[in-house]
Design a protein around this motif. Sequence first.
Motif, mmCIF file in Angstrom:
data_model
loop_
_atom_site.group_PDB
_atom_site.id
_atom_site.type_symbol
_atom_site.label_atom_id
_atom_site.label_comp_id
_atom_site.label_asym_id
_atom_site.label_seq_id
_atom_site.Cartn_x
_atom_site.Cartn_y
_atom_site.Cartn_z
ATOM 1 N N UNK A 1 0.821 -1.186 0.000
ATOM 2 C CA UNK A 1 0.000 0.000 0.000
ATOM 3 C C UNK A 1 0.868 1.255 0.000
ATOM 4 N N UNK A 2 1.967 1.207 0.756
ATOM 5 C CA UNK A 2 2.868 2.359 0.808
ATOM 6 C C UNK A 2 3.517 2.604 -0.551
ATOM 7 N N UNK A 3 3.851 1.521 -1.249
ATOM 8 C CA UNK A 3 4.471 1.652 -2.568
ATOM 9 C C UNK A 3 3.492 2.290 -3.551
ATOM 10 N N UNK A 4 2.241 1.882 -3.497
ATOM 11 C CA UNK A 4 1.225 2.447 -4.377
ATOM 12 C C UNK A 4 1.036 3.935 -4.093
ATOM 13 N N UNK A 5 0.946 4.299 -2.831
ATOM 14 C CA UNK A 5 0.794 5.698 -2.456
ATOM 15 C C UNK A 5 2.002 6.517 -2.901
ATOM 16 N N UNK A 6 3.197 5.973 -2.719
ATOM 17 C CA UNK A 6 4.419 6.676 -3.140
ATOM 18 C C UNK A 6 4.443 6.864 -4.647
ATOM 19 N N UNK A 7 4.066 5.831 -5.382
ATOM 20 C CA UNK A 7 4.041 5.924 -6.839
ATOM 21 C C UNK A 7 3.044 6.981 -7.308
#
Length: 144
Positions: A1-7
């Motif tokens: 989820x953090x990776x998606x938000x960062x992207x």
Amino acid sequence: MKKLFSFLAIGFFILSFSQTYVNVSLDKNQVEILYKGGQKKFETDLSDNLRYTGNVFQANGDFRLSFDVNDKGEIANVKLLPELYDKTFEREVKRDLKRMEKHLAGNHNQEVSVNLSFGRDIPPSDARVAFQAREPFAGQTGSR
């Protein structure tokens, strides 16, 4: 989820700096009775139509767009000044203008001249004035 938000955050950040803004202004109320919705609607519609073209060609600077509207409400004699060596940008601006032809009222022969200003500056949305250079304070000289 953090990776998606960062992207997504990085994507929005990059896209926010890649937008071209188009400022459309007319010398006087040339299209108030000619365009359905009036002059303000004409300015916003033309600006919205030209935004993508400005992004693709990375347009920057001031242009003058002039055209005639005939009795049938058709656009003719479109000229973009200053003339450019590559006519592709001019052809796309003409195509964007032609999209607006369906909103023009007939029974008027009129020549319209529009100022276009393409830029990458983000216009202030909350009425704040951007920083500008000014004169040095009293008693100070410009050199160090």
